[in-house]
Design a protein around this motif. Structure first.
Motif, PDB file in Angstrom:
ATOM      1  N   GLY A  95       1.153  -1.056  -0.319  1.00  0.00           N
ATOM      2  CA  GLY A  95       0.052   0.415  -0.080  1.00  0.00           C
ATOM      3  C   GLY A  95       0.890   0.573  -0.119  1.00  0.00           C
ATOM      4  N   ASN A 139       0.245   0.901   8.732  1.00  0.00           N
ATOM      5  CA  ASN A 139      -0.753   1.790   7.449  1.00  0.00           C
ATOM      6  C   ASN A 139      -1.592   2.395   8.647  1.00  0.00           C
ATOM      7  N   SER A 192      -5.000  -3.581   3.598  1.00  0.00           N
ATOM      8  CA  SER A 192      -6.432  -2.627   2.642  1.00  0.00           C
ATOM      9  C   SER A 192      -7.564  -2.461   2.881  1.00  0.00           C
TER      10      SER A 192
END
Length: 229
Positions: A95, A139, A192
């Motif tokens: 990502g 993330n 994600s």
């Protein structure tokens, strides 16, 4: 994996202790501590300890932290986003919004000095290398709704190195130059953002996990500076 790392560390310690007990203090080189600045290009802070265990044989242990997105390599996931449309790089990326985090690496390598006759840990050497490397990522939800999630990239590397180590002026300072090729497996465990509709009909977001594995060609070249006696 924890058992494998334990075996590597235990082997290095036991062989080093055995060699110290059996070798007399004759002015020969027994060990050398090194730092490899060129591995910074791979996002590694690479420290190593090489211990002589026989006249033409030594054992080298490498350890240190890794920093994802530091340097230029497979661990820098920004270089490996998506698919180029031509069938290349078919694995999923971690990502482009992932942030760098700290991981680690460890390797064990017997080194053979076929031309050595003076027990000095110097000259041409051949070395099979067994290495494990882990890059971690964080993330973040760009909307600030979800807590941070973690992703990681693991590699198991087998490489065959050829190098040359020498001691300028026959002192305690060493220089080790090497080049190697081999193969590495990789395992990506990523996160994600995924949208879904809840029971009340509202659109929500959540983290969805994905993984990918494969095998890649591996090559390395570098320069190590050390101090030994």
């Amino acid at each position: 994996m924890k058992k494998l790392l334990g075996i590597i560390l235990l082997s290095a310690v036991s062989l080093g202790a055995h060699s110290q007990e059996t070798m007399e203090d004759s002015g020969e080189k027994r060990f050398v501590l090194k730092f490899c600045p060129t591995q910074l290009f791979a996002g590694e802070f690479n420290f190593s300890y090489e211990q002589r265990v026989a006249r033409i044989l030594s054992l080298e242990l490498e350890v240190g932290p890794t920093i994802s997105q530091f340097g230029v390599n497979f661990g820098n996931q920004r270089l490996w986003q998506g698919n180029d449309g031509l069938g290349v790089w078919q694995f999923q990326s971690i990502g482009e919004d992932a942030e760098a985090a700290i991981g680690f690496h460890v390797s064990l390598a017997p080194k053979f000095y076929p031309t050595s006759e003076d027990n000095q840990l110097k000259g041409l050497y051949l070395s099979p290398v067994f290495k494990y490397r882990k890059y971690n990522y964080i993330n973040e939800d760009i909307n600030g709704i979800l807590d941070d999630a973690k992703s990681h990239l693991d590699q198991m590397i087998f490489r065959f190195n050829m190098g040359f180590q020498f001691w300028p002026g026959d002192g305690n300072f060493s220089i080790d130059m090497y080049f190697g090729v081999g193969l590495s497996t990789f395992h990506i465990q990523g996160q994600s953002l995924d949208s879904y509709v809840d029971d009340q009909g509202y659109t929500q977001t959540r983290w969805s996990s994905f993984s990918d594995t494969g095998i890649r060609f591996n090559a390395a070249t570098g320069l190590k500076f050390g101090f030994g006696m």
